[in-house]
Scaffold this motif. Structure first.
Motif, PDB file in Angstrom:
ATOM      1  N   ARG A   1       0.823  -1.205   0.000  1.00  0.00           N
ATOM      2  CA  ARG A   1       0.000   0.000   0.000  1.00  0.00           C
ATOM      3  C   ARG A   1       0.860   1.259   0.000  1.00  0.00           C
ATOM      4  N   ILE A   2       1.958   1.218   0.746  1.00  0.00           N
ATOM      5  CA  ILE A   2       2.852   2.390   0.792  1.00  0.00           C
ATOM      6  C   ILE A   2       3.502   2.599  -0.569  1.00  0.00           C
ATOM      7  N   ILE A   3       3.987   1.510  -1.139  1.00  0.00           N
ATOM      8  CA  ILE A   3       4.610   1.597  -2.468  1.00  0.00           C
ATOM      9  C   ILE A   3       3.595   2.138  -3.473  1.00  0.00           C
ATOM     10  N   PHE A   4       2.403   1.594  -3.414  1.00  0.00           N
ATOM     11  CA  PHE A   4       1.326   2.019  -4.305  1.00  0.00           C
ATOM     12  C   PHE A   4       1.034   3.504  -4.139  1.00  0.00           C
ATOM     13  N   ALA A   5       0.972   3.952  -2.883  1.00  0.00           N
ATOM     14  CA  ALA A   5       0.681   5.355  -2.596  1.00  0.00           C
ATOM     15  C   ALA A   5       1.773   6.260  -3.168  1.00  0.00           C
ATOM     16  N   VAL A   6       3.017   5.855  -3.012  1.00  0.00           N
ATOM     17  CA  VAL A   6       4.129   6.649  -3.542  1.00  0.00           C
ATOM     18  C   VAL A   6       4.052   6.728  -5.063  1.00  0.00           C
ATOM     19  N   VAL A   7       3.855   5.580  -5.681  1.00  0.00           N
ATOM     20  CA  VAL A   7       3.765   5.530  -7.153  1.00  0.00           C
ATOM     21  C   VAL A   7       2.614   6.403  -7.649  1.00  0.00           C
ATOM     22  N   MET A   8       1.481   6.302  -6.957  1.00  0.00           N
ATOM     23  CA  MET A   8       0.305   7.104  -7.318  1.00  0.00           C
ATOM     24  C   MET A   8       0.615   8.585  -7.228  1.00  0.00           C
TER      25      MET A   8
END
Lengths: 121, 123
Positions: B107-114
């Motif tokens: 989720r953190i990785i996803f949030a950063v990418v987003m």
């Protein structure tokens, strides 16, 4: 090469979608940034590409009694009206305006994701 | 009909439903991310069921809004095929991984990418 790229973008989006994290929100920027597909088309592809997988997933969930049937219509009916309105509006404005708004939307969403993680930690 | 008048949450439910629809139609996605919390917090449905029910809700919305996108744009159905192929395979793998990976990290990785993607689209 483009074909492979499309499949890979789909893979990335589908992966996150399968994990329940809103894969569409990743697919759209991937299509626009790496494949240069315009914003409206990318959004269209996103909506369409998830349909088949969603149908299969819904069927499986339904059989496992995971769908709360009584809330579906009460949410869908008002949502549908605004969905139609939103889609018409999106296609009315320019691609660049839509892209800008989408970018802001993504940043806001990401902040909510951060909050979600830190709330549960 | 009587039940409607006694539902204190009716306004919240209607506004949330409207936002879900608006997001789906205007941004071509993202409605699910609003729908799951709606079902959990206001309808008090458990997490697993919320995700499943969200899929059932988003499906008709996407069906209708995608029809509008098709009429307003020239969709290349071959391209759509390739993308859908990726999405379906990715979805199966993702559902599999759901139980194996650390959700918070993803989720953190996803949030950063987003965030980065969003920024790129704005600049």
């Amino acid at each position: 090469m483009e074909i492979l790229l499309m499949i890979v973008c789909g893979l990335a989006g589908g992966l996150l979608g399968g994990m329940g994290m809103g894969g569409g929100t990743l697919l759209i920027p991937l299509l626009t940034i790496f494949l240069g597909i315009n914003q409206k088309l990318s959004q269209g592809y996103n909506l369409l590409s998830f349909l088949i997988m969603s149908l299969i997933a819904i069927f499986i969930h339904y059989k496992n009694n995971l769908i709360d049937k009584k809330v579906v219509l009460p949410v869908v009916i008002p949502a549908l009206i605004f969905s139609i309105f939103g889609a018409l509006l999106a296609n009315f404005i320019s691609n660049s305006s839509l892209r800008l708004l989408f970018g802001i939307f993504l940043m806001i969403l990401s902040i909510f994701q951060f909050i979600k993680v830190f709330k549960s930690k | 009909m009587n039940k409607l008048k006694f539902d204190k949450n009716l306004v919240k439910k209607l506004i949330s439903s409207a936002i879900i629809g608006l997001t789906n139609g205007f941004f071509g996605g993202g409605g699910g991310m609003i729908c799951v919390p709606l079902l959990e917090n206001i309808y008090k449905i458990d997490n697993k069921k919320s995700h499943a029910t969200t899929l059932a809700i988003i499906f008709p919305l996407s069906l209708v809004s995608s029809a509008i996108y098709i009429t307003e744009n020239s969709i290349d159905f071959l391209h759509l095929l390739y993308i859908s192929l990726g999405v379906t395979i990715g979805g199966v793998i993702g559902a599999f991984l759901l139980k194996k990976l650390n959700n918070k990290v993803v989720r953190i990785i996803f949030a950063v990418v987003m965030f980065v993607a969003g920024l790129k689209m704005v600049i």
